[in-house]
Design a protein around this motif. Sequence first.
Motif, PDB file in Angstrom:
ATOM      1  N   PHE A  77     -13.988  24.197 -17.125  1.00 23.55           N
ATOM      2  CA  PHE A  77     -15.199  24.074 -17.939  1.00 23.55           C
ATOM      3  C   PHE A  77     -15.896  22.739 -17.696  1.00 23.55           C
ATOM      4  N   ALA A  78     -15.123  21.672 -17.515  1.00 27.78           N
ATOM      5  CA  ALA A  78     -15.710  20.359 -17.237  1.00 27.78           C
ATOM      6  C   ALA A  78     -16.467  20.369 -15.914  1.00 27.78           C
ATOM      7  N   LEU A  79     -15.978  21.144 -14.968  1.00 27.88           N
ATOM      8  CA  LEU A  79     -16.665  21.273 -13.682  1.00 27.88           C
ATOM      9  C   LEU A  79     -17.959  22.069 -13.811  1.00 27.88           C
ATOM     10  N   GLY A  80     -18.119  22.740 -14.944  1.00 23.79           N
ATOM     11  CA  GLY A  80     -19.337  23.514 -15.165  1.00 23.79           C
ATOM     12  C   GLY A  80     -19.226  24.961 -14.724  1.00 23.79           C
ATOM     13  N   TYR A  81     -18.006  25.449 -14.595  1.00 22.18           N
ATOM     14  CA  TYR A  81     -17.791  26.820 -14.155  1.00 22.18           C
ATOM     15  C   TYR A  81     -17.111  27.635 -15.250  1.00 22.18           C
ATOM     16  N   THR A  82     -17.068  28.938 -15.036  1.00 20.11           N
ATOM     17  CA  THR A  82     -16.404  29.837 -15.975  1.00 20.11           C
ATOM     18  C   THR A  82     -15.064  30.273 -15.400  1.00 20.11           C
ATOM     19  N   LEU A  83     -14.288  30.909 -16.236  1.00 20.57           N
ATOM     20  CA  LEU A  83     -13.018  31.457 -15.746  1.00 20.57           C
ATOM     21  C   LEU A  83     -13.267  32.542 -14.702  1.00 20.57           C
ATOM     22  N   ILE A  84     -14.371  33.233 -14.828  1.00 16.60           N
ATOM     23  CA  ILE A  84     -14.711  34.259 -13.833  1.00 16.60           C
ATOM     24  C   ILE A  84     -14.972  33.610 -12.475  1.00 16.60           C
TER      25      ILE A  84
END
Length: 107
Positions: A77-84
Motif C-alpha cells: 500500500f505504501a508503494l501505491g499499489y493494491t493486493l491485486i
Amino acid sequence: MGKDQEDIIKIKTAISLRILLKKNKDLPISKKEKLRKDIPKSYGDIADKAVIRKATVTKTFNIDGSSFSTTLFKIIFALGYTLIDFAKIYESITEKDIIEFLGKKDD
C-alpha cells in the motif's frame, strides 16, 4: 507447508516487491508529480509511508526472516499499489525468474 514451499513464497514475494518498486522508480518525473508527489522510491520512503522500520522493509525485500502479512500489505500500500497488482506480478513469476533472483542475491 514444507520449507521449500515457504522459500518459494518468500522469493516470489521479494521479486514482486522489487518489480513494484522499480515501476515507481521508472516513472518519468512529470508523471510522478501528476500522480502524487510522495511516491516511494526507496526502502526508507516505503518505511516512512507505511510507518514501519526501514529494517523491516529491507528484510522483506531481501527474504530475510519471515514477513507477516500485515507488514507485506503495508509495504504494498505504501508503494501505491493494491493486493491485486501485487498478486498479478506474484502469479506471473516463473521458475526462471526465481533462478535469476537467486543468482543475483549471491552476487
